[in-house]
Each structure stands twice: as C-alpha cells, then as structure tokens.
Design an enzyme around this catalytic site. Structure first.
Site, PDB file in Angstrom:
ATOM      1  N   HIS A 235     -10.062  12.429   5.774  1.00 22.37           N
ATOM      2  CA  HIS A 235     -11.373  12.776   5.286  1.00 22.37           C
ATOM      3  C   HIS A 235     -11.765  14.168   6.168  1.00 22.37           C
ATOM      4  CE1 HIS A 235     -12.403   9.955   2.477  1.00 22.37           C
ATOM      5  NE2 HIS A 235     -12.172   8.914   3.008  1.00 22.37           N
ATOM      6  N   ASN A 348      11.318  10.520  -3.808  1.00 19.80           N
ATOM      7  CA  ASN A 348      12.345  10.318  -2.735  1.00 19.80           C
ATOM      8  C   ASN A 348      13.452  10.460  -3.092  1.00 19.80           C
ATOM      9  OD1 ASN A 348      12.796   9.044   0.070  1.00 19.80           O
ATOM     10  ND2 ASN A 348      14.012   8.032  -1.532  1.00 19.80           N
ATOM     11  N   ALA A 349      13.913   9.881  -4.409  1.00 23.71           N
ATOM     12  CA  ALA A 349      15.321  10.032  -5.144  1.00 23.71           C
ATOM     13  C   ALA A 349      15.531  11.635  -5.223  1.00 23.71           C
ATOM     14  CB  ALA A 349      15.377   9.526  -6.321  1.00 23.71           C
ATOM     15  N   TYR A 352      16.688  13.779  -2.213  1.00 18.81           N
ATOM     16  CA  TYR A 352      17.759  13.621  -1.535  1.00 18.81           C
ATOM     17  C   TYR A 352      19.143  13.692  -2.379  1.00 18.81           C
ATOM     18  CZ  TYR A 352      14.856  12.041   2.183  1.00 18.81           C
ATOM     19  OH  TYR A 352      13.877  12.050   2.829  1.00 18.81           O
ATOM     20  N   ASP A 376      19.795   7.235  -6.614  1.00 23.90           N
ATOM     21  CA  ASP A 376      19.921   8.690  -6.631  1.00 23.90           C
ATOM     22  C   ASP A 376      21.516   8.788  -6.223  1.00 23.90           C
ATOM     23  OD1 ASP A 376      20.554   8.260  -3.781  1.00 23.90           O
ATOM     24  OD2 ASP A 376      18.424   8.507  -3.259  1.00 23.90           O
ATOM     25  N   GLY A 410       5.720   8.151   1.673  1.00 23.22           N
ATOM     26  CA  GLY A 410       6.113   7.799   0.067  1.00 23.22           C
ATOM     27  C   GLY A 410       6.593   6.491  -0.145  1.00 23.22           C
ATOM     28  N   LEU A 411       7.790   6.126   0.520  1.00 23.49           N
ATOM     29  CA  LEU A 411       8.019   4.567   0.475  1.00 23.49           C
ATOM     30  C   LEU A 411       7.392   3.537   0.948  1.00 23.49           C
ATOM     31  CD1 LEU A 411      12.151   5.237   0.606  1.00 23.49           C
ATOM     32  CD2 LEU A 411      10.709   4.989  -1.534  1.00 23.49           C
TER      33      LEU A 411
END
Length: 448
Positions: A235, A348-349, A352, A376, A410-411
């Site tokens: 914040h 994510n895929a 990479y 991926d 992300g993951l």
C-alpha cells in the site's frame, strides 16, 4: 497423579490386582471339589454307615442316616450298588437329577471325583460285611461361573480384560489423538489450531500440548506479521507509484519526439505495479481471506478468455498458445481468483517458452472435479527444486530466471488460489522436454 509414568504404573498395577482377584474368584468357583467333603471326611461317613449296617442288620438305618446328612443342604449323600435293594429305599429327593444312565456312569467310571450333568461328585467304596460293589457318593450342584460352559467363561474373561485394556488405551491415547488432529490442522494451514489443555499441572502429554500451543501462537504471530508487512509495503508503494505514472505522462506530453528513457521508465513502472498487485493478492490469500465471492463459473468460457489474452503476449515473443476443446463445465468458485491462477500459470509458461515454441492448455473432468494442465516448451526445472516452484520469491535456475523479469510470486499465487478452492497443484518435467503445471479443482467448491 501428574506424571504419565505414574499413571501407567497405577493402571498396570490395578490391572494386575484385578486379574489376580479374578483368578482367585474363578479358581474358587471352578475348582471341581471345592464344595465336597474331603476324602477323609467321606471315608469317615462310609465307615459310620458300614457300622450301622452291621449293628442294625438292614438298610433302613443306613438310609435314615444318609437322609439326616442331606437334610436342608445342597450337599447330598447317596448309596449306589449293583444290588437294587440297597438303593430302593432311598428318597426321591436324594436321587433327584440322577437318571438311570447317570447312576450307571457313577458305578462304572474309573474316576472317583469329577463332574456329571451339572453336579460335582466324589465317591468311596463302602464295605458292608462282605457285600461288595457299593459306593458312597457325595453330590453337590455346580455354582457360580463353574456352571457355565467353558467357551462362555472364556468369552466373559476376554470381555472383562478387553474392556479394561480398552479403557486404558482410550484414556492414554485421547490427548495424543487431540494433539495429532491439531498438528494436522496446523500443517494444512490452520494457524488457529490449538490443543485443549490445562494451563498448569498435568502430565507430560499436557506439557507437550502447552508447548504445541505456544509454538502455534508463535507461528501465527510471525505469519501475521509477515502478511501485515507485505500489505503495508504494497500500500505504501502504491501511492508514490501512482504519482510516478502521472509525472511520466506529463513528461511525455512535454517532450517532443520519441524518448527511449521515458519508454524504459514506463516499462519499469508497469512491472512495479504488477509486483505490488501480486504482493497484495498473495498477502490476502495468506491471511485466509481467499475465495470469498463464490459463484457459478463457466470454466470453458473462462479458460477461453484467458488463452485468448495470452495469445497476444505469445505472438509478441514468437510462440503460440493452443487450447484443446475440453468439456463445458460449471464450477463453483471465485471468478477473480480462478482467472488469476490461470493467468499466472500461462504467464509463467510464456516467460520460459522460446520463440517458435508451443504452450498447450487442456482440461478434463474426473469424478468430483476437474484437472487443468498447462505445458510449456521451456528448459524445465531440476527435479530437486520442483517442490520449491510454488514458494514465493524463490529463484530456481539460471536457465529459467535469466532475463525473465520474474519475481517468483506468480506460481505462489496459483497454489494459494487453488488451495483456497479446496484443490491441489503440482508440476513435473516431461520426458520430451518442457514443464507441465497441473492443478485440480472440485466442481462444488471448497468443503465447508
């Protein structure tokens, strides 16, 4: 009785006392000749009736004497022999329960003591001045447990000892079962899990429960402090970031021509904005305020929208997103979280997958839920680091992290979002290359 050792000692001691007492009582009831006169006493009675027969010269005095010994007692004395005249005058009460077959058995058996049709017996030979084959027999009904069949006595003994053992096991294992349930709840993410124990005193298990509660409270405070720090930082960064975006737009308007510096600054601001958004999402999921806006979601439509958006990013990097034609399903969940999970897996895929590579998205239904798979064409992840893939801020390998711009959130968001719906997520390397991220979601949402 504060010590577990003392409890075990007293319980085992009490069990031993009860078993010993039961053995004494059972022996008293089951001993075959416990209620019959001794051998010497029986021989004395035999001598007395032999003398009566010699003095009186008949059976009447003998029968009268035996009736007097048997009057108002469970113990009976009967005289049996091959000469029926010797027993003909015997009262019915003295011969009750003895059939003709029983009498023959008592005369023919080689055992002078034993059990016959619920009666204990003992016999001696009586000499009536040359009259042979006469027996004085003492009879007494079997009482107590001794009157039960052997198999029923065994069942009673097993039931009593089993009940004692079961009570002991339940008493000693109940606090351990509570501690185990609390440990499982804490391991599954319930930081409010506690063991109900007394504040002071108790045995070693109670002390262990208090130690567990202290550990759980410490973990809860640390996690809460971490989440609060993430929220506060996010914040606090949002406000100056917004001012930077406004200043950047004003600078672009005042600067004529193309400015690479401004473009790079804009790109960095966007990345910071995404990072802060991910931090806020992760902090919200970690705090337990996860899937709150539950509704019916068309998963086929949602996956299609996310794949369509991802295709624009894929074209920019020279790769392609292929969506299989999966089943049309309605799933109960938080649309925003489900979309965030799918977007993060696909992003994510994309990050990479090299130029010319393909990302495959597929889903299928099982009995209670649905599997979603994203594959991926990247370098994959070392096997020993697969379990770390869903941890926040974890950097895995140079091959996957170099120039990716990833901050490792992300993951982590994917796992928290899927778990908030009662599902699970995992990743594994494919033999032909690439990484597959696969997660399962229940069709009816998280269990209440």
């Amino acid at each position: 009785m504060g010590s577990l050792f003392l409890k075990l000692f007293l319980w085992l001691w009490l069990t031993g006392i009860i078993i010993a007492g039961a053995f004494v009582v059972s022996w008293h009831h089951w001993a075959p000749a416990s209620s019959l006169p001794s051998q010497a006493e029986l021989e004395q009675v035999a001598e007395e009736i032999s003398n009566l027969y010699a003095e009186e010269g008949g059976w009447g005095a003998v029968h009268g004497y035996l009736r007097s010994l048997s009057r108002d007692q469970k113990l009976r004395f009967v005289l049996l022999g091959q000469d029926e005249l010797a027993t003909r005058g015997m009262q019915r009460r003295m011969l009750r329960g003895l059939s003709q077959q029983d009498r023959e058995i008592l005369l023919d058996t080689a055992e002078d003591r034993g059990r016959l049709n619920g009666m204990l017996y003992k016999r001696v030979v009586v000499d009536f001045a040359g009259a042979h084959d006469f027996y004085l027999i003492a009879l007494h009904p079997v009482e107590g447990l001794g009157g039960l069949p052997v198999w029923l006595r065994a069942v009673i003994a097993l039931a009593v000892t089993g009940g004692l053992a079961g009570g002991l096991a339940a008493y000693l294992s109940r606090p351990l079962r509570r501690l185990r349930r609390a440990s499982q709840a804490l391991a599954s993410g319930d930081l409010h899990a506690r063991v109900p124990v007394v504040e002071r005193g108790g045995d070693e298990i109670a002390a262990l429960g208090r130690d567990f509660n202290a550990m759980a409270e410490r973990l809860e405070s640390l996690v809460e402090a971490q989440n609060r720090l993430l929220r506060d930082i996010s914040h606090e960064l949002r406000s100056p970031l917004s001012r930077l975006q406004v200043a950047l737009e004003l600078a672009r308007r005042e600067t004529s021509g193309d400015s690479n510096a401004l473009a790079k600054m804009e790109n960095d601001i966007e990345r910071m904005d995404q990072l802060i958004g991910q931090l806020l999402t992760l902090a919200r999921l970690e705090s337990g305020a996860g899937a709150s806006n539950m509704e019916s979601v068309d998963l086929h439509e949602l996956i299609g929208q996310v794949c369509e958006d991802a295709q624009f990013e894929a074209q920019a990097s020279g790769c392609n997103v292929l969506k299989e034609d999966g089943p049309h399903l309605q799933i109960t969940g938080d649309r925003h979280l489900l979309r965030s999970a799918l977007e993060n897996v696909l992003r994510n895929a994309l990050r990479y997958t090299p130029a010319g590579g393909v990302i495959n998205v597929a889903w299928q239904r099982d009995q209670d839920g649905i599997w979603v798979s994203v594959i991926d064409s990247g370098p994959g992840v070392s096997e020993e680091r697969l379990n770390d893939l869903f941890e926040p801020f974890v950097r895995l390998s140079a091959a996957r992290e170099r120039d990716s711009g990833s901050c490792g959130l992300g993951l982590a968001i994917v796992r928290r979002a899927v778990q908030a719906h009662g599902g699970s997520v995992a990743a594994h390397n494919r033999p032909q290359g690439g990484l597959e991220v696969r997660f399962w979601l229940p069709l009816k949402g998280p269990a209440s």
